[in-house]
Motif scaffolding. Structure first.
Motif, PDB file in Angstrom:
ATOM      1  N   HIS A   1      42.112 -75.401 -44.077  1.00  0.00           N
ATOM      2  CA  HIS A   1      42.671 -76.720 -43.837  1.00  0.00           C
ATOM      3  C   HIS A   1      41.992 -77.301 -42.613  1.00  0.00           C
ATOM      4  CE1 HIS A   1      46.450 -75.976 -46.342  1.00  0.00           C
ATOM      5  NE2 HIS A   1      45.923 -77.089 -46.802  1.00  0.00           N
ATOM      6  N   VAL A   2      41.557 -78.551 -42.719  1.00  0.00           N
ATOM      7  CA  VAL A   2      40.961 -79.254 -41.586  1.00  0.00           C
ATOM      8  C   VAL A   2      41.530 -80.664 -41.537  1.00  0.00           C
ATOM      9  CG1 VAL A   2      38.819 -77.913 -41.773  1.00  0.00           C
ATOM     10  CG2 VAL A   2      38.969 -80.158 -42.866  1.00  0.00           C
ATOM     11  N   ALA A   3      41.523 -81.246 -40.348  1.00  0.00           N
ATOM     12  CA  ALA A   3      41.903 -82.646 -40.165  1.00  0.00           C
ATOM     13  C   ALA A   3      40.631 -83.445 -39.932  1.00  0.00           C
ATOM     14  CB  ALA A   3      42.856 -82.795 -38.991  1.00  0.00           C
ATOM     15  N   LEU A   4      40.406 -84.485 -40.732  1.00  0.00           N
ATOM     16  CA  LEU A   4      39.189 -85.288 -40.659  1.00  0.00           C
ATOM     17  C   LEU A   4      39.530 -86.763 -40.460  1.00  0.00           C
ATOM     18  CD1 LEU A   4      37.297 -83.773 -43.735  1.00  0.00           C
ATOM     19  CD2 LEU A   4      36.655 -83.459 -41.330  1.00  0.00           C
ATOM     20  N   PRO A   5      38.610 -87.542 -39.912  1.00  0.00           N
ATOM     21  CA  PRO A   5      38.775 -88.997 -39.969  1.00  0.00           C
ATOM     22  C   PRO A   5      38.876 -89.446 -41.423  1.00  0.00           C
ATOM     23  CG  PRO A   5      36.934 -88.379 -38.546  1.00  0.00           C
ATOM     24  CD  PRO A   5      37.357 -87.135 -39.272  1.00  0.00           C
ATOM     25  N   ASP A   6      39.619 -90.525 -41.662  1.00  0.00           N
ATOM     26  CA  ASP A   6      39.856 -90.949 -43.042  1.00  0.00           C
ATOM     27  C   ASP A   6      38.568 -91.109 -43.835  1.00  0.00           C
ATOM     28  OD1 ASP A   6      42.494 -90.969 -42.360  1.00  0.00           O
ATOM     29  OD2 ASP A   6      42.762 -93.139 -42.467  1.00  0.00           O
TER      30      ASP A   6
END
Length: 384
Positions: free
Chosen positions: A324-329
């Motif tokens: 799981h990663v958080a990315l810019p939209d």
């Protein structure tokens, strides 16, 4: 279809029932009933859905049937495409043009809602699809990533005897693996009536989505050229997508990464500046967190899986190998469209819109690509 069988207002706009606020900029939930009933069957559940600054509008299908009303007749001008365009044109007149609009479809109303979503995905902020199937439309509308950024709640009933099984299966498969939508999907008893747990589960999901919209606004698809990654342009992922769970904890269930490739990927990502590791506090057992120390963490909360802990990504255990990663939209949508990500089931609902699951690498070349995606997440967390 003969004009005298239509059931609309004199100006050919829909007959509707309303509940909730009348404010023109409040989020609008448009409810679409199943064939053979009417708008009243949908507006009756509105009091059991989230209250507050939200408007509910149940639409009557335009064709009068022998019992109740129906949405389209493929033998005449009131076919599915015509009904879809009629509804989309009418929505232009419903309140402020920038208000968030969500769809709530039941049975055949799911088919109509699906046609609207696929025709104009930029118009809708989410959808609740209950006991129905997407239309058997042209393959051009079912391109990968078509619904990126549009959270969807899908419920199928084990007792559904009216919708063909193959259509239910294809709807579930495309939404969960190809659409790009953050999908929460569940199967359970029922399939004939809007009653029981499904209304409660849908209401909880809808309330969370509305709260997220009020706090963060919509997250429309970006325009312009493909975004740049730390590895340059992201290529297309080869082959079919892996199977991924549709509820939390989300994890990969097929095409799992070999252990030696997971080890190589881990070696690369822990070498990023300011990164430390720890056992994860969320996710399946054995998940390992990638943490960014406070000196390096200058990104927004949306750049983190767990902002308070500085966790910007985590790797699932060896039996899985996904992350799981958080990315810019913009990067998240690019990864979704090219097969390198599956949206988190609650992205844009309880977690940031750019939260995605990245399948584990299947070969040495994919180690490079997946490491580059993690590096993009690290960059977002470090500098925003």
């Amino acid at each position: 279809m003969a004009r005298d069988r239509r059931s609309t207002e004199s100006d050919n706009t829909p007959m509707v029932a309303r509940w909730g606020t009348g404010h023109p900029s409040a989020p609008l939930v448009v409810a679409l009933h199943g064939n053979g009933t009417s708008e009243h069957s949908m507006i009756e559940i509105a009091p059991w859905l989230p209250h507050g600054p939200v408007a509910y509008l149940a639409v009557r299908a335009p064709i009068e049937g022998d019992s109740g009303f129906i949405w389209f007749d493929e033998s005449g001008p009131d076919d599915l495409a015509g009904t879809t365009r009629w509804l989309l044109d009418w929505l232009e007149t419903e309140g402020d043009p920038d208000r968030p609009i969500l769809l709530l479809g039941f049975r055949d109303g799911v088919t109509v809602a699906g046609a609207m979503m696929l025709e104009a995905p930029d118009r809708f902020a989410g959808a609740v699809l209950l006991y129905g199937a997407l239309p058997d439309g042209p393959a051009t509308s079912l391109v990968r990533g078509r619904l990126a950024g549009m959270p969807v709640f899908l419920a199928h009933g084990t007792g559904d005897t009216r919708t063909p099984t193959d259509r239910l299966l294809s709807t579930w498969s495309w939404l969960s693996t190809q659409s790009g939508a953050p999908l929460w999907a569940e199967r359970g008893p029922g399939g004939a009536q809007l009653a029981g747990d499904v209304v409660g589960h849908a209401g909880t999901w809808l309330g969370d989505r509305l709260d997220h919209l009020r706090a963060h606004g919509e997250n429309p698809l970006p325009d312009g050229d493909e975004p740049d990654w730390p590895i340059g342009r992201l290529p297309e992922r080869v082959g079919p997508p892996p199977k991924v769970t549709t509820v939390t904890p989300q994890h990969q269930e097929s095409q799992n990464a070999p252990a030696h490739l997971q080890a190589e990927l881990w070696k690369r990502v822990v070498a990023l500046d300011g990164v430390s590791t720890a056992p994860a506090t969320v996710g399946v057992a054995g998940t390992r967190s990638l943490l960014l120390d406070r000196e390096h963490a200058e990104g927004p909360d949306a750049a983190f899986v767990l902002p308070a802990e500085g966790e910007f990504a985590h790797l699932h255990p060896e039996s899985d190998g996904s992350l799981h990663v958080a990315l810019p939209d913009a990067l998240a949508y690019d990864a979704l469209a090219k097969g390198w990500a599956v949206a988190h089931p609650l992205a844009g609902v309880r977690v940031s819109a750019g939260m995605v699951l990245v399948p584990g690498p299947r070969d040495e070349g994919e180690v490079e690509i997946v490491a580059g995606i993690v590096a993009a997440s690290h960059r977002f967390a470090a500098a925003g």
